[in-house]
Scaffold this motif. Structure first.
Motif, short mmCIF file in Angstrom:
data_model
loop_
_atom_site.label_atom_id
_atom_site.label_comp_id
_atom_site.label_asym_id
_atom_site.label_seq_id
_atom_site.Cartn_x
_atom_site.Cartn_y
_atom_site.Cartn_z
N LYS A 63 1.62 -2.63 -34.42
CA LYS A 63 2.49 -1.94 -35.37
C LYS A 63 2.94 -0.60 -34.83
N LEU A 65 4.23 2.67 -36.82
CA LEU A 65 4.52 3.25 -38.12
C LEU A 65 5.26 4.57 -37.94
N GLU A 67 6.80 7.52 -40.36
CA GLU A 67 6.80 7.96 -41.77
C GLU A 67 6.28 6.84 -42.67
N ASN A 68 5.19 6.25 -42.21
CA ASN A 68 4.47 5.22 -42.95
C ASN A 68 5.23 3.90 -43.13
N GLN A 69 6.32 3.72 -42.39
CA GLN A 69 7.01 2.43 -42.44
C GLN A 69 6.79 1.69 -41.12
N ASP A 70 6.46 0.41 -41.22
CA ASP A 70 6.22 -0.36 -40.00
C ASP A 70 7.56 -0.81 -39.42
N LEU A 71 7.94 -0.20 -38.29
CA LEU A 71 9.25 -0.50 -37.70
C LEU A 71 9.34 -1.94 -37.21
N SER A 73 8.56 -4.56 -38.60
CA SER A 73 8.88 -5.54 -39.63
C SER A 73 10.25 -5.30 -40.26
N LEU A 74 10.99 -4.30 -39.73
CA LEU A 74 12.24 -3.94 -40.39
C LEU A 74 13.42 -4.78 -39.91
N GLN A 78 18.06 -1.54 -41.52
CA GLN A 78 17.04 -0.54 -41.88
C GLN A 78 16.61 0.23 -40.64
N LEU A 82 16.44 4.40 -39.45
CA LEU A 82 15.30 5.14 -38.93
C LEU A 82 15.56 5.67 -37.53
#
Lengths: 249, 498
Positions: A63, A65, A67-71, A73-74, A78, A82
């Motif tokens: 993973k 992450l 800013e706490n978003q898993d790139l 899986s985007l 989206q 980012l």
């Protein structure tokens, strides 16, 4: 020094090119305002790691992450949103040769952030002033020296007002006399609190600017230490060998 | 196993249905024909016009005449057509195309009848219905005046080359009777005569009416009897298979024509007057005789430019889409685009054009001009797509990475970063493609679109001059293509200023 929660967090990152395992198991964090210098022998996977941070290379597993978003899986649109928060500077500058300098800088703010021409132009002019190239606004990339082109590339990335800047060997393609002007710009940036991840062979820069040195070899981060410690008491044999070779030269 | 069988069964059923479909249509025609109440006559009357197809390079049967600056198809066959139309109480519309394309056009409903000096052979009668013969002509050979004493009929041409129109009665006669002579065929009678004059052939087989016209109007050419044994049924009007109602109507008109001997008394003299009139006018201004046909060439340039311009635009747009599809990660889009490009590049434009005009004509009636534009655009798109793809591939991957890292989407990257650079790289190659598109657009003349080639054919037929119209056509094409490449260079220089 303000060290807060991690901006980027990497968990069990793995990257294969065909059967070649370039990154084996990377775990790391970049905190807000930190300057990280990635050093290590060539072929260690430093650039690949950097490119996995903004998904220019898709990780095989693990993973990333931001800013706490898993790139990992985007979806693509989206990801675009980012990516604009992660500026990137390349070894080969990669300025757009069919646009002049100010157009190079204005393109993304106008097309992605929908800034007006005046607003983008004003920002671009200010950024050019910061990198010392305010007189080159109308010039085309081909007429600039390598050092000047790289400073424009930095200004172009900064125009998107990113939270993190990624530098992929920004001075490796430069003639020696131009390395200094680019490092100076990066140093200014660091002093102003920009979070930066820098792949570099410039040990002097790493020593004086980095908050942390990550030593990479064989697909792993072998050491994460302060510059002080890394350059005086490297722990691993790989790092000792590396430093012996680099500092000798 | 059972499932597979069932699947196969339905596949066979579909295939059968497909092969049967055209036959089914003609079977229906036959059924209604027996009652002589087929819809063909009614259709013509409802339209208020009957469309006659002809190949106007065959004086005195049909040829083009410059009348008060306007080109007009005239000749004996046109008079026959007028008589039939008049008797039906409808307007006559004359559509021109290559002799070879006439029967296909009839079959696909592009035209209602063929009157083009066509002989009612049993072989042709298998695919069309013929009226009674309206004219019976003998066969002759055209030879160079210098050979006057060498050749007397086909028997003295053993081992020599005889030319005839492709698909014509004369071609068959040579094949069957003049077995020791070599047969060469061409689409246009005017080309045949030109080939004779330039020593490519030793003789050209035509019917007597045509031979008289050419011998009279062409220097150095004389007509001799052919010596062919003829069992032909004479020239007749061809209709769609099963169009009995129209055949009957035409036979009535033809009976009247024969009764009054209209062909020999009125039609042929009238055609002769047109021919003679054209000739004497030409003789009056020998120095600028081509100038008299300037309107033909101007119209031809107009059509060629129009077709080319539209095709360049659509070919480019479609080509760009195909290139992006081929480069996309979507497997379906990639496969479709690749298959399209390979197929279109791998088949002749001529076949594609005929397929669109005649093949699709079975389902939807596309006018000749539109068919031409579609065929040329679709063809060009395949080539443009490959040029654009190579241009996109020539841009360093770092450009895409830099753009994407700034947050620009895949589309925006293509639009603002990759395409502008790619266009500059491929500009010369694109110019090449556009120039060859202009030249290749000349193929549309085959289906009767009045482009530059078509007009030069008409001028050739009309003036009995083979070379001069070709020279002028060549110069005009060169002016157009050179103009385009100069224009491309202006833009290229503009891009290089950046």
């Amino acid at each position: 020094m303000t060290k807060k929660e991690p901006v980027i967090k990497v968990e069990h990152l793995k990257k294969l090119f065909g059967n070649n395992e370039v990154l084996k198991d990377i775990n790391a964090e970049v905190k807000d305002g930190q300057v990280i210098c990635l050093v290590g022998p060539s072929g260690a996977g430093k650039s690949t790691f950097l490119r996995c941070l903004n998904m220019l290379d898709q990780p095989t597993s693990g993973k990333v992450l931001f800013e706490n978003q898993d790139l990992t899986s985007l979806k693509e649109d989206q990801l675009d949103q980012l990516r604009e928060k992660m500026g990137m500077v390349f070894q080969q500058f990669n300025l757009f040769p069919h646009m002049n300098i100010i157009e190079n800088i204005k393109l993304a703010p106008m097309k992605v952030k929908n800034q007006s021409d005046e607003e983008a132009a004003a920002n671009a002019a200010e950024l050019l002033r910061q990198v010392g190239l305010e007189d080159k606004a109308e010039a085309f990339p081909a007429s600039l020296s390598g050092g000047q082109q790289q400073r424009v590339a930095i200004a172009r990335a900064l125009a998107m007002d990113p939270e993190v800047m990624l530098f992929d060997e920004p001075t490796s393609a430069l003639d020696p006399e131009m390395v200094g002007e680019v490092l100076k710009v990066m140093q200014d940036l660091a002093q102003r609190g920009m979070t930066m991840v820098v792949v570099t062979h410039e040990m002097g820069f790493a020593k004086s600017v980095a908050d942390e040195i990550w030593f990479m070899a064989d697909g792993y981060i072998q050491e994460k230490t302060s510059p002080q410690e890394f350059f005086t008491q490297p722990k691993t044999k790989r790092a000792q060998d590396f430093l012996a070779k680099v500092l000798e030269a | 196993m059972k499932k597979a069988w069932k699947w196969l069964e339905s596949l066979i059923a579909v295939l059968l249905l497909l092969t049967l479909m055209p036959q089914k249509a003609s079977a229906a025609d036959d059924a209604s024909a027996s009652k002589a109440t087929d819809h063909y006559l009614k259709k013509v009357k409802d339209k208020g016009e009957i469309v006659m197809g002809t190949s106007p390079d065959f004086p005195p049967y049909e040829f083009v005449q410059n009348i008060n600056g306007k080109s007009k198809i005239v000749g004996m066959d046109v008079e026959v057509g007028h008589k039939i139309a008049h008797d039906l109480g409808v307007k006559l519309v004359v559509k021109t195309m290559d002799f070879d394309s006439l029967l296909v056009a009839l079959e696909t409903g592009k035209i209602d009848m063929v009157i083009s000096g066509m002989t009612a052979t049993p072989k042709r009668a298998q695919s069309v219905d013929f009226s009674d013969a309206y004219y019976r002509s003998g066969q002759a050979l055209l030879i160079r005046k210098a050979d006057k004493d060498k050749y007397h009929d086909y028997r003295s041409l053993n081992g020599k080359t005889i030319g005839a129109q492709t698909g014509s009665l004369q071609a068959n006669l040579i094949k069957e009777q003049a077995k020791k002579a070599k047969l060469k065929t061409m689409d246009k009678t005017t080309d045949l005569v030109l080939a004779l004059k330039t020593n490519k052939f030793d003789a050209v087989a035509v019917d007597t009416a045509t031979s008289a016209a050419f011998a009279k109007n062409t220097d150095g050419i004389i007509a001799i009897p052919s010596g062919f044994k003829i069992t032909s049924d004479g020239s007749a009007v061809a209709f769609h298979k099963g169009a009995t109602s129209l055949v009957k109507a035409a036979n009535k008109s033809i009976a009247a024509i024969k009764k009054q001997d209209l062909i020999n008394q009125v039609y042929l003299p009238k055609a002769g007057k047109y021919l003679a009139g054209g000739k004497s006018k030409k003789e009056a201004k020998v120095s600028n005789s081509m100038w008299a046909y300037k309107d033909f060439f101007i119209a031809g340039v107009g059509y060629t430019l129009f077709i080319s311009a539209i095709s360049v635009v659509f070919g480019f747009l479609l080509g760009a889409i195909l290139a992006l599809m081929r480069l996309s990660h979507n497997q379906v889009a990639h496969t479709v685009a690749t298959a399209y490009i390979e197929f279109v590049r791998g088949t002749p434009l001529m076949v594609q054009l005929l397929f669109i005009y005649f093949g699709l004509g079975l389902i939807i009636n596309i006018p000749a001009m539109l068919s031409g534009i579609i065929a040329v655009s679709l063809n060009s798109a395949a080539y443009v797509a490959e040029v654009i793809r190579s241009g996109i591939n020539s841009i360093a991957v770092g450009q895409t990475e830099a753009s994407r890292s700034l947050g620009l989407s895949r589309f925006a990257t293509m639009r603002y970063v990759i395409m502008p650079q790619a266009m500059k790289n491929i500009w010369p190659a694109l110019g090449n493609e556009f120039v060859s598109l202009i030249k290749e657009s000349s193929i549309v003349s085959v289906i009767g679109v009045k482009d530059l080639i078509y007009q030069s054919r008409i001028v050739q037929a009309d003036t009995y001059r083979g070379v001069m119209p070709l020279v002028i056509t060549m110069i005009l094409y060169f002016i157009i293509t050179f103009g385009l490449s100069s224009l491309m260079k202006v833009f290229e220089r503009k891009m290089n200023h950046d």
